[in-house]
Design an enzyme around this catalytic site. Structure first.
Site, PDB file in Angstrom:
ATOM      1  N   ARG A   1      18.335  -3.397  22.494  1.00 53.42           N
ATOM      2  CA  ARG A   1      17.969  -4.211  21.544  1.00 53.42           C
ATOM      3  C   ARG A   1      19.170  -4.405  20.602  1.00 53.42           C
ATOM      4  O   ARG A   1      19.656  -3.431  19.892  1.00 53.42           O
ATOM      5  CB  ARG A   1      16.746  -3.652  20.823  1.00 53.42           C
ATOM      6  CG  ARG A   1      16.530  -4.538  19.210  1.00 53.42           C
ATOM      7  CD  ARG A   1      15.391  -3.867  18.503  1.00 53.42           C
ATOM      8  NE  ARG A   1      15.607  -4.484  17.340  1.00 53.42           N
ATOM      9  CZ  ARG A   1      15.464  -4.222  16.215  1.00 53.42           C
ATOM     10  NH1 ARG A   1      15.233  -2.781  15.920  1.00 53.42           N
ATOM     11  NH2 ARG A   1      15.648  -4.878  15.194  1.00 53.42           N
TER      12      ARG A   1
ATOM     13  N   HIS B   1      19.577  -9.618  11.561  1.00 58.40           N
ATOM     14  CA  HIS B   1      19.455  -8.208  11.103  1.00 58.40           C
ATOM     15  C   HIS B   1      20.426  -8.143   9.735  1.00 58.40           C
ATOM     16  O   HIS B   1      21.426  -7.488   9.799  1.00 58.40           O
ATOM     17  CB  HIS B   1      19.995  -7.309  12.044  1.00 58.40           C
ATOM     18  CG  HIS B   1      19.312  -5.914  12.012  1.00 58.40           C
ATOM     19  ND1 HIS B   1      18.584  -5.088  12.974  1.00 58.40           N
ATOM     20  CD2 HIS B   1      19.523  -5.174  11.130  1.00 58.40           C
ATOM     21  CE1 HIS B   1      18.202  -4.024  12.392  1.00 58.40           C
ATOM     22  NE2 HIS B   1      18.855  -3.728  11.193  1.00 58.40           N
TER      23      HIS B   1
ATOM     24  N   GLU C   1      12.993  -6.584   9.652  1.00 56.94           N
ATOM     25  CA  GLU C   1      12.537  -5.806   8.181  1.00 56.94           C
ATOM     26  C   GLU C   1      12.713  -6.754   6.945  1.00 56.94           C
ATOM     27  O   GLU C   1      13.339  -6.467   6.220  1.00 56.94           O
ATOM     28  CB  GLU C   1      13.143  -4.797   8.183  1.00 56.94           C
ATOM     29  CG  GLU C   1      12.927  -3.631   9.312  1.00 56.94           C
ATOM     30  CD  GLU C   1      13.584  -2.270   8.959  1.00 56.94           C
ATOM     31  OE1 GLU C   1      14.277  -2.179   8.044  1.00 56.94           O
ATOM     32  OE2 GLU C   1      13.146  -1.213   9.583  1.00 56.94           O
TER      33      GLU C   1
ATOM     34  N   ASN D   1       8.977  -0.658  13.116  1.00 57.88           N
ATOM     35  CA  ASN D   1       9.836   0.365  13.042  1.00 57.88           C
ATOM     36  C   ASN D   1       9.400   1.387  12.225  1.00 57.88           C
ATOM     37  O   ASN D   1       8.794   1.282  11.184  1.00 57.88           O
ATOM     38  CB  ASN D   1      11.144  -0.133  12.203  1.00 57.88           C
ATOM     39  CG  ASN D   1      11.918  -1.300  12.889  1.00 57.88           C
ATOM     40  OD1 ASN D   1      11.847  -1.680  14.075  1.00 57.88           O
ATOM     41  ND2 ASN D   1      12.984  -1.770  12.265  1.00 57.88           N
TER      42      ASN D   1
ATOM     43  N   TYR E   1       9.910   5.532  10.712  1.00 53.59           N
ATOM     44  CA  TYR E   1      10.754   7.019  10.477  1.00 53.59           C
ATOM     45  C   TYR E   1       9.965   7.959   9.881  1.00 53.59           C
ATOM     46  O   TYR E   1      10.161   8.934  10.241  1.00 53.59           O
ATOM     47  CB  TYR E   1      11.825   6.498   9.769  1.00 53.59           C
ATOM     48  CG  TYR E   1      12.850   5.695  10.428  1.00 53.59           C
ATOM     49  CD1 TYR E   1      13.845   6.102  11.298  1.00 53.59           C
ATOM     50  CD2 TYR E   1      12.632   4.130  10.501  1.00 53.59           C
ATOM     51  CE1 TYR E   1      14.778   5.230  11.797  1.00 53.59           C
ATOM     52  CE2 TYR E   1      13.588   3.580  11.165  1.00 53.59           C
ATOM     53  CZ  TYR E   1      14.843   4.023  11.836  1.00 53.59           C
ATOM     54  OH  TYR E   1      15.557   3.120  12.678  1.00 53.59           O
TER      55      TYR E   1
ATOM     56  N   GLU F   1      11.872   0.676  16.489  1.00 51.48           N
ATOM     57  CA  GLU F   1      12.986   1.635  16.041  1.00 51.48           C
ATOM     58  C   GLU F   1      12.199   3.055  15.619  1.00 51.48           C
ATOM     59  O   GLU F   1      11.141   2.901  15.144  1.00 51.48           O
ATOM     60  CB  GLU F   1      13.658   1.053  14.677  1.00 51.48           C
ATOM     61  CG  GLU F   1      14.857   0.339  14.784  1.00 51.48           C
ATOM     62  CD  GLU F   1      15.249  -0.168  13.503  1.00 51.48           C
ATOM     63  OE1 GLU F   1      15.353   0.659  12.540  1.00 51.48           O
ATOM     64  OE2 GLU F   1      15.951  -1.240  13.402  1.00 51.48           O
TER      65      GLU F   1
HETATM   66  C1  GBH Z   1      16.018   0.776   9.569  1.00 51.71           C
HETATM   67  O1  GBH Z   1      15.273   0.349   8.429  1.00 51.71           O
HETATM   68  C2  GBH Z   1      17.096  -0.473   9.621  1.00 51.71           C
HETATM   69  O2  GBH Z   1      16.340  -1.319  10.524  1.00 51.71           O
HETATM   70  C3  GBH Z   1      18.302   0.067  10.477  1.00 51.71           C
HETATM   71  O3  GBH Z   1      19.204  -0.994  10.645  1.00 51.71           O
HETATM   72  C4  GBH Z   1      18.673   1.390   9.796  1.00 51.71           C
HETATM   73  O4  GBH Z   1      20.076   1.782  10.399  1.00 51.71           O
HETATM   74  C5  GBH Z   1      17.604   2.276  10.184  1.00 51.71           C
HETATM   75  O5  GBH Z   1      16.452   1.919   9.309  1.00 51.71           O
HETATM   76  C6  GBH Z   1      17.723   3.606   9.759  1.00 51.71           C
HETATM   77  O6  GBH Z   1      17.848   3.757   8.114  1.00 51.71           O
HETATM   78  O7  GBH Z   1      17.239   4.854   0.379  1.00 51.71           O
HETATM   79  O8  GBH Z   1      15.206   5.824  -0.497  1.00 51.71           O
HETATM   80  O9  GBH Z   1      15.540   3.522  -0.699  1.00 51.71           O
HETATM   81  C7  GBH Z   1      14.083   1.291   8.546  1.00 51.71           C
HETATM   82  C8  GBH Z   1      13.494   1.237   7.031  1.00 51.71           C
HETATM   83  C9  GBH Z   1      14.370   0.913   4.836  1.00 51.71           C
HETATM   84  C10 GBH Z   1      13.943   3.186   5.718  1.00 51.71           C
HETATM   85  C11 GBH Z   1      15.203   1.842   3.633  1.00 51.71           C
HETATM   86  C12 GBH Z   1      14.683   3.884   4.720  1.00 51.71           C
HETATM   87  C13 GBH Z   1      15.951   3.539   2.531  1.00 51.71           C
HETATM   88  C14 GBH Z   1      15.090   4.530   1.510  1.00 51.71           C
HETATM   89  N1  GBH Z   1      14.457   1.755   5.961  1.00 51.71           N
HETATM   90  N2  GBH Z   1      14.948   2.965   3.424  1.00 51.71           N
HETATM   91  S1  GBH Z   1      15.947   4.682   0.098  1.00 51.71           S
END
Ligand code: GBH
Length: 496
Positions: A100, A145, A190, A329, A331, A396
């Site tokens: 991707r 993106h 996103e 996505n 995490y 993701e």
């Molecule tokens: C992904 O978003 C992105 O699509 C990707 O590009 C990126 O590399 C990857 O995350 C890893 O971060 O800083 O406390 O405000 C996932 C959703 C949104 C999760 C932003 C983390 C930051 C939290 N992300 N969030 S904060």
């Protein structure tokens, strides 16, 4: 002696039982697809080659270096613009089914608009796509993106409704030029994130605007319209000949049990986090709770309207049903609880939810990335129940550290999250059809610069040719993919 013998027998029986059942549980279903992902600004570099135009991330990193943790930029990043053939070989050696990647809007349309198309820019994506196909890897293309042309931002960016047409014109170029080779498109990565962190908080992401606590709502509103417009365009003009699939993705966080975490608080958290984007697409319009709360709080704030814009009936119907899959996505998780300040008449959050955490939870190098695999399963079951068990692509999932080659913690994260997902598929009937490792390479992590690295392959950012090398997780994934079975986490004697 006899006791000892009995104890050993029982112990062996337990071990046999665990390994017997784990083998069944930890194997990917047949037909399940595993891939890896990247995004243009995070890996390509070559920010000003040929006729490429300036995009919002070029502008942001060049003009607001204080916002990036290490003051770095994506000017060179992993230099994948020049090294894409090597990247493709890594994906191939990993044995993955798909890759991707995203297209940089300003590389293809230097002016932002479709009046001028860059032949060089297009050629790069055609070469990359062809290289993947030649190596038996399916290309999966994210059309956008986060890196839209700066000129469009100067005209208001995602808060300007004309962005819907500008995006659609761009998408048409991508369908025409790459569509014959690509069978899976993601319209937008996103919306929730670039809208919240780009248009409602100066401290995080491009374009770094704070717009009256409503920029994010306008931005999502227009992004959903843009997505739906591209979906219908694909349906009407391209699907019959290209025979592909197209959809959107959103990041949803999960939840784990805790004090004051209730069914109601979980539901409200889910609707603001995940439903804000997916309810309009799977059910129609924003979730009721989102509409009511934002309207009520706006009224308390004396606005003559709700900060959440309203869709007309036509738009509600036009957006409803516009995805061929649930792109997810994922995490991390939290313990979502109701904000008790509301009992005192204080409304600081539209969602009314506090995502509480526990200091004993372990994180990656990203402070927000709590390792809580069970939250992933809870989320997958909720999506199954809310949206009638749609085919779901995990686009993701991954873990950040500071770039160590012996990345035991990353492997352990993947083991936990993938086994949770496999259990949700096998035991709970969740319709997950694909899984994507974020990310192929260590890369430019937006406002975190190069301080939080997600790659399963290391990149030496101090070497002029951005040398790639394997991490422990590279070979672990290689083994998982070739056996289609989760492998044990290697033990590290020096681990704490
Ligand atoms: C992904 O978003 C992105 O699509 C990707 O590009 C990126 O590399 C990857 O995350 C890893 O971060 O800083 O406390 O405000 C996932 C959703 C949104 C999760 C932003 C983390 C930051 C939290 N992300 N969030 S904060």
């Amino acid at each position: 002696m006899e006791h000892y013998f009995i104890a050993v027998t029982i112990f062996c029986a337990i071990i046999t039982r665990i390994s017997c059942c784990d083998v069944v549980k930890l194997t990917f279903p047949s037909g399940f697809r595993v891939g890896t992902a990247s995004a243009s600004y995070q890996v390509e570099g070559a920010w000003n080659v040929s006729d490429k135009g300036e995009n919002v991330w070029d502008w942001f990193t060049h003009n607001k270096p204080e916002i990036i943790a290490d003051g770095s930029t994506g000017d060179v990043a992993c230099d994948s613009y020049h090294k894409y053939e090597e990247d493709v070989q890594w994906v191939k050696n990993l044995g993955l089914d798909f890759y991707r990647f995203s297209v940089s809007w300003s590389r293809v349309l230097p002016n932002g608009f479709a009046n001028e198309v860059s032949e060089d820019g297009l050629q790069y994506y055609k070469n990359l796509t062809q290289a993947l196909i030649d190596n038996g890897i399916e290309p999966v293309v994210t059309i956008y993106h986060w890196d839209h042309p700066q000129i469009l931002e100067d005209l208001g960016g995602w808060t300007n409704e004309l962005m819907v047409e500008w995006y659609a014109d761009y998408a048409r170029v991508i369908f025409e030029e790459l569509g014959p080779m690509v069978k899976t498109f993601i319209t937008i990565n996103e919306p929730k994130i670039y809208c919240e962190q780009g248009y409602n908080s100066t401290t995080k992401k491009a374009p770094g605007k704070t717009l009256e606590n409503m920029g994010h709502y306008l931005c999502v509103h227009n992004s959903l319209k843009a997505h739906a417009t591209a979906y219908h365009m694909y349906d009407d003009e391209f699907r019959a000949t290209q025979q592909g699939q197209i959809g959107i993705l959103t990041p949803c966080t999960g939840w784990v049990p805790g004090d004051n975490v209730t069914e109601e608080s979980i539901e409200q958290h889910f609707q603001f986090d995940c439903g804000w984007i997916m309810h309009p697409i799977y059910v129609g319009d924003y979730p009721e709770i989102v509409k009511t709360r934002v309207a009520n709080i706006s009224a308390l704030e004396n606005y003559p309207f709700s900060r959440l814009p309203e869709f007309s009936q036509e738009w509600i119907e036009y957006i409803n049903g516009t995805t061929d899959f649930f792109g997810l996505n994922h995490y991390t998780s939290s313990m979502p609880i109701f904000d008790t300040a509301e009992e005192l008449g204080i409304y600081t959050r539209d969602s009314g939810i506090i995502k509480s955490t526990n200091s004993s939870w372990s994180t990656g190098s990203s402070s927000w990335l709590y390792v809580l695999p069970e939250g992933f399963g809870n989320l997958l079951r909720m999506i199954r129940d809310q949206y009638n068990n749609p085919p779901l692509y995990v686009f993701e999932n991954g873990y950040s550290d500071t770039g160590e080659l012996e990345d035991y913690e990353r492997i352990s994260y993947y083991y936990g999250y993938v086994s949770e997902m496999l259990a949700a598929i096998n035991d709970d009937g969740c319709n997950v059809v694909a899984y994507t490792i974020w990310s192929l390479l260590d890369n430019f992590e937006w406002n975190a610069g190069y301080t939080e690295l997600f790659g399963i392959i290391s990149v030496d950012f101090n070497s002029s040719d951005r040398t790639r090398s394997a991490k422990l997780s590279t070979s672990w994934w290689q083994e998982v993919i070739s056996t289609r079975t989760l492998q044990d986490v290697p033990s590290n004697s020096t681990r704490r």
